[in-house]
Design a protein around this motif. Structure first.
Motif, PDB file in Angstrom:
ATOM      1  N   VAL A  79      72.592  25.954   0.676  1.00  0.00           N
ATOM      2  CA  VAL A  79      72.045  25.535   1.962  1.00  0.00           C
ATOM      3  C   VAL A  79      71.379  24.168   1.774  1.00  0.00           C
ATOM      4  N   LEU A  80      71.779  23.186   2.609  1.00  0.00           N
ATOM      5  CA  LEU A  80      71.117  21.882   2.577  1.00  0.00           C
ATOM      6  C   LEU A  80      70.151  21.869   3.744  1.00  0.00           C
ATOM      7  N   LEU A  81      68.859  21.812   3.441  1.00  0.00           N
ATOM      8  CA  LEU A  81      67.852  22.144   4.442  1.00  0.00           C
ATOM      9  C   LEU A  81      66.885  20.998   4.714  1.00  0.00           C
ATOM     10  N   ASP A  82      66.872  20.581   5.962  1.00  0.00           N
ATOM     11  CA  ASP A  82      65.881  19.598   6.408  1.00  0.00           C
ATOM     12  C   ASP A  82      64.532  20.296   6.531  1.00  0.00           C
ATOM     13  N   LEU A  83      63.449  19.587   6.221  1.00  0.00           N
ATOM     14  CA  LEU A  83      62.155  20.255   6.261  1.00  0.00           C
ATOM     15  C   LEU A  83      61.507  20.165   7.644  1.00  0.00           C
ATOM     16  N   MET A  84      61.560  18.970   8.255  1.00  0.00           N
ATOM     17  CA  MET A  84      60.880  18.789   9.534  1.00  0.00           C
ATOM     18  C   MET A  84      61.807  19.113  10.690  1.00  0.00           C
ATOM     19  N   MET A  85      61.576  20.250  11.300  1.00  0.00           N
ATOM     20  CA  MET A  85      62.408  20.653  12.435  1.00  0.00           C
ATOM     21  C   MET A  85      61.523  21.344  13.450  1.00  0.00           C
ATOM     22  N   PRO A  86      61.867  21.259  14.746  1.00  0.00           N
ATOM     23  CA  PRO A  86      61.122  22.019  15.751  1.00  0.00           C
ATOM     24  C   PRO A  86      61.425  23.517  15.620  1.00  0.00           C
ATOM     25  N   GLU A  87      60.665  24.327  16.306  1.00  0.00           N
ATOM     26  CA  GLU A  87      60.802  25.797  16.290  1.00  0.00           C
ATOM     27  C   GLU A  87      60.466  26.390  14.939  1.00  0.00           C
ATOM     28  N   MET A  88      61.419  26.339  14.013  1.00  0.00           N
ATOM     29  CA  MET A  88      61.117  26.854  12.678  1.00  0.00           C
ATOM     30  C   MET A  88      61.467  25.780  11.674  1.00  0.00           C
ATOM     31  N   ASP A  89      60.470  25.392  10.878  1.00  0.00           N
ATOM     32  CA  ASP A  89      60.769  24.311   9.941  1.00  0.00           C
ATOM     33  C   ASP A  89      61.361  24.849   8.628  1.00  0.00           C
ATOM     34  N   GLY A  90      61.730  23.907   7.771  1.00  0.00           N
ATOM     35  CA  GLY A  90      62.410  24.265   6.525  1.00  0.00           C
ATOM     36  C   GLY A  90      61.560  25.108   5.590  1.00  0.00           C
ATOM     37  N   PHE A  91      60.256  24.862   5.546  1.00  0.00           N
ATOM     38  CA  PHE A  91      59.380  25.651   4.677  1.00  0.00           C
ATOM     39  C   PHE A  91      59.427  27.126   5.056  1.00  0.00           C
ATOM     40  N   GLU A  92      59.389  27.360   6.360  1.00  0.00           N
ATOM     41  CA  GLU A  92      59.380  28.743   6.820  1.00  0.00           C
ATOM     42  C   GLU A  92      60.699  29.433   6.455  1.00  0.00           C
ATOM     43  N   VAL A  93      61.796  28.672   6.609  1.00  0.00           N
ATOM     44  CA  VAL A  93      63.104  29.240   6.245  1.00  0.00           C
ATOM     45  C   VAL A  93      63.097  29.667   4.778  1.00  0.00           C
ATOM     46  N   MET A  94      62.585  28.765   3.935  1.00  0.00           N
ATOM     47  CA  MET A  94      62.551  29.081   2.501  1.00  0.00           C
ATOM     48  C   MET A  94      61.675  30.290   2.213  1.00  0.00           C
ATOM     49  N   GLN A  95      60.560  30.345   2.927  1.00  0.00           N
ATOM     50  CA  GLN A  95      59.633  31.462   2.731  1.00  0.00           C
ATOM     51  C   GLN A  95      60.317  32.791   3.045  1.00  0.00           C
ATOM     52  N   ILE A  96      61.009  32.810   4.166  1.00  0.00           N
ATOM     53  CA  ILE A  96      61.695  34.039   4.569  1.00  0.00           C
ATOM     54  C   ILE A  96      62.811  34.382   3.577  1.00  0.00           C
ATOM     55  N   MET A  97      63.530  33.361   3.149  1.00  0.00           N
ATOM     56  CA  MET A  97      64.606  33.616   2.191  1.00  0.00           C
ATOM     57  C   MET A  97      64.067  34.156   0.869  1.00  0.00           C
ATOM     58  N   GLN A  98      62.947  33.581   0.413  1.00  0.00           N
ATOM     59  CA  GLN A  98      62.376  34.015  -0.861  1.00  0.00           C
ATOM     60  C   GLN A  98      61.928  35.472  -0.823  1.00  0.00           C
ATOM     61  N   ALA A  99      61.487  35.891   0.363  1.00  0.00           N
ATOM     62  CA  ALA A  99      60.960  37.249   0.479  1.00  0.00           C
ATOM     63  C   ALA A  99      62.075  38.279   0.621  1.00  0.00           C
ATOM     64  N   ASP A 100      63.300  37.794   0.760  1.00  0.00           N
ATOM     65  CA  ASP A 100      64.414  38.702   1.017  1.00  0.00           C
ATOM     66  C   ASP A 100      65.274  38.822  -0.242  1.00  0.00           C
ATOM     67  N   GLU A 101      65.341  40.039  -0.805  1.00  0.00           N
ATOM     68  CA  GLU A 101      66.072  40.280  -2.045  1.00  0.00           C
ATOM     69  C   GLU A 101      67.502  39.726  -2.004  1.00  0.00           C
ATOM     70  N   GLU A 102      68.102  39.845  -0.815  1.00  0.00           N
ATOM     71  CA  GLU A 102      69.507  39.478  -0.715  1.00  0.00           C
ATOM     72  C   GLU A 102      69.709  37.990  -0.534  1.00  0.00           C
ATOM     73  N   LEU A 103      68.675  37.306  -0.083  1.00  0.00           N
ATOM     74  CA  LEU A 103      68.839  35.885   0.223  1.00  0.00           C
ATOM     75  C   LEU A 103      68.222  34.963  -0.820  1.00  0.00           C
ATOM     76  N   LYS A 104      67.349  35.538  -1.641  1.00  0.00           N
ATOM     77  CA  LYS A 104      66.571  34.623  -2.471  1.00  0.00           C
ATOM     78  C   LYS A 104      67.394  33.969  -3.578  1.00  0.00           C
ATOM     79  N   HIS A 105      68.576  34.525  -3.842  1.00  0.00           N
ATOM     80  CA  HIS A 105      69.404  33.920  -4.882  1.00  0.00           C
ATOM     81  C   HIS A 105      70.291  32.785  -4.365  1.00  0.00           C
ATOM     82  N   LEU A 106      70.342  32.663  -3.051  1.00  0.00           N
ATOM     83  CA  LEU A 106      71.146  31.580  -2.468  1.00  0.00           C
ATOM     84  C   LEU A 106      70.392  30.262  -2.645  1.00  0.00           C
TER      85      LEU A 106
END
Ligand code: C2E
Ligand code: CA
Ligand code: CA
Length: 563
Positions: free
Chosen positions: A61-88
């Motif tokens: 995933v190529l992820l921009d950090l500054m975005m409206p609604e949900m920014d890149g940090f939040e996306v990473m946070q959610i991915m890290q907390a998810d067993e199935e997504l954190k390896h991506l």
């Protein structure tokens, strides 16, 4: 989503670009779309949706950090907390130096700075990230055993060697831990219970080794290898495992066999070191008193001795170096003990080593199948001898022969026996079949069938060494036998150990309940004899009456009794 293939059948991997700015998406997409299948998302929440849906096919995933609604940090946070997504892997797209550090800390694999520079560099970073993540997944999947989290053997050897290289001065031990009759645990309690047992063993080993350089692996279902700094004793580890297992189930009684090659010689390869450990462990087979054996050089000498025996057996059989001895068995239920049968026991008169008793070679011959030749030889000789006695003496007692598991499973065994008996003017009433109780621990349905085959042909089947084995009570309930032979280890302690005495009493009651007579073997002294008689044991075998005798001596022995 459809898989696309570029020329050369190379799979085009899927890359998700997340950026709220159209122009940025376009630039980056155009840079890489020849090499990758590119998908786009315009903000964090859309990105998450796509990621969840395509987690199996997305490579990065190529992820921009500054975005409206949900920014890149939040996306990473959610991915890290998810067993199935954190390896991506995620590559952050940013123009701020500060954000780089923060995003790396949050688990980003890499970053690409805006404005975008050289296309080659960008492609190289993406490629490298994918390569790394795929390698890591590959390693995690193959180097560790998924059930216990321990290493697989190949990796284990590699890391053990590494441990030696980094710490050449540490004295180390190679240890092999075998779960005895593990298949029975699976058979009786079910596979998932069996898995739990293995997991507990694995966890305990890991706990034991944590904080040390030591490591462990699981090999072939129920065998564990340990390579660790030298310990004087492994009793504690074994007790620890037993305690953990007893939390799982109180009834569970699992036996272990541990072979220790202590302070390994570094000239030996890893394989050789563990082969020594295995060697030590194998000396415990059939030994129900001890669970740990240490390797020493004399064991090696023994193995050379056994190798000679394996080489010599063919010639030994041809030259009739083997003889069958007969040990009297007495019925003591009447006023006076009465000779009621005998057990045929093989002896090897070896030209180099002298008289060898079967205990020394049985295990090896059982392992390599040679026992079958020997058993048939003993059967032939026994039946011939019985036929001669029938013709020339008044000796009419039946004889028990020991049959190893290999032969027992032979569907033609009964026919073979009947034919041999007939040829010598005898019948199935003249031969009884002893099966060692440890055989009962293996595949029970196959065994029941084999035993039934013999019984339906009129043979009496005796369960040998009862009580020494793993699943005595269990086997008694399921195995259709005619006679119980109590293990010698009980008898030799019966007069001095109250617990053993009570145990024997219990077994005797059980045997009476199912209507099966008991033979006590290894009776040596009057104290044992008296106790057994008092407890109602019907048959006695042992030095108390006589040692196993060569045929001629047995004939004289019987003649003296008036038979
Ligand atoms: P087993 O069937 O339990 O045989 C009894 C063993 O106890 C024999 O050892 C016998 O000599 C020994 N023994 C008998 N009375 C006493 C006693 O009072 N005190 C002591 N300490 N020992 C006593 P052996 O002859 O060395 O045979 C060992 C084992 O080898 C046997 O154990 C049997 O399982 C196996 N075996 C013997 N002959 C054959 C054979 O032809 N084929 C197969 N497959 N196994 C055999
Ligand atoms: Ca026997
Ligand atoms: Ca026995």
């Amino acid at each position: 989503m459809e898989m696309l293939f570029s020329e050369g059948e190379e799979i085009k991997r899927f890359v998700l670009i997340v950026d709220d700015e159209y122009i940025n998406r376009e630039i980056l997409g155009n840079l890489i779309k020849d090499v990758y299948n590119v998908i786009y998302a315009v903000n964090g929440s859309e990105a998450l949706e796509i990621i969840k849906e395509n987690k199996a096919t997305l490579s990065v995933v190529l992820l921009d950090l500054m975005m409206p609604e949900m920014d890149g940090f939040e996306v990473m946070q959610i991915m890290q907390a998810d067993e199935e997504l954190k390896h991506l892997p995620v590559i952050v797209l940013t123009s701020e130096k500060d954000a780089e550090v923060k995003s790396l800390k949050m688990g980003a694999a890499d970053f690409i700075t805006k404005p975008y520079g050289s296309p080659e560099v960008i492609r190289a970073r993406i490629e490298r990230t994918i390569e790394l993540s795929e390698d890591r997944n590959f390693i995690e999947a193959t180097e560790k055993d998924p059930l216990t989290g321990l290493y697989n053997r190949a990796f284990f050897y590699e890391y053990a060697e590494m441990m030696d290289r980094y710490h050449p001065d540490i004295k180390t031990d190679a240890v092999i831990l075998d779960v005895e009759h593990f298949h029975l645990v699976n058979e009786i309690y079910g596979r998932s219970f069996g898995d739990k047992v293995l997991k507990i063993i694995g966890d305990t080993l890991q706990g034991f080794l944590s904080g040390t350089e030591g490591l462990a692996c699981r090999n072939e279902a129920d065998t564990f290898y340990i390579y660790a700094a030298h310990q004087d004793s492994y009793e504690e580890l074994l007790t620890l495992i037993q305690n953990k297992l007893s939390l799982l189930s109180r009834q569970l009684h699992i036996r272990f066999r541990m072979g220790v090659y202590s302070r390994v010689e570094h000239e030996l390869s890893m394989e050789e070191r563990f082969s020594n450990a295995r060697f030590a462990g194998n000396t415990l087979r059939g030994n129900y008193m001890r669970s740990i054996a240490f390797y020493d050089m004399s064991l090696r000498e023994r193995s050379i001795f056994l190798e000679h025996l394996v080489n010599d057996i063919h010639q030994g059989l041809e030259q009739k170096q083997f003889t069958v001895h007969f040990q009297p068995i007495y019925d003591i239920s009447g006023e006076e003990p009465e000779l009621s049968s005998a057990e045929a026991l093989v002896r090897w008169e070896h030209p180099q080593y002298g008289m060898i008793r079967p205990r020394s070679f049985l295990t090896v011959f059982e392992e390599n199948g040679l026992i079958s030749m020997l058993d048939h030889y003993v059967l032939d000789e026994t039946v011939k001898q019985l036929g001669v006695w029938r013709m020339t003496t008044d000796l009419k007692i039946p004889v028990s022969v020991n049959i190893s598991r290999v032969d027992l499973y032979d569907p033609e065994l009964a026919d073979y026996l009947l034919e041999g008996l007939k040829k010598n003017g005898l019948s199935e009433k003249d031969l009884m079949i002893e099966i060692t109780e440890s055989a009962y621990a293996s595949d029970s349905t196959q065994l029941v069938e084999a035993v039934e085959r013999l019984r339906s042909n009129g043979f009496l089947v005796e369960m040998d060494d009862f009580g020494a084995g793993y699943s005595s009570l269990n086997s008694l309930a399921t195995m259709p036998v005619d006679v119980l032979k109590l293990d010698m280890a009980f008898i030799q302690k019966i007069h001095e150990d109250e617990k053993v005495k009570r145990m024997v009493g219990l077994i005797m009651e059980m045997a009476e309940f199912i209507g099966v007579p008991v033979v006590a073997e290894g009776v040596e002294i009057a104290a044992q004899f008296d106790l057994l008689k008092e407890m109602g044991c019907r048959y006695i075998q042992g030095y108390y009456f006589s040692k196993p005798l060569p045929p001629l001596e047995f004939e004289e022995y019987a003649a003296d009794l008036g038979l």
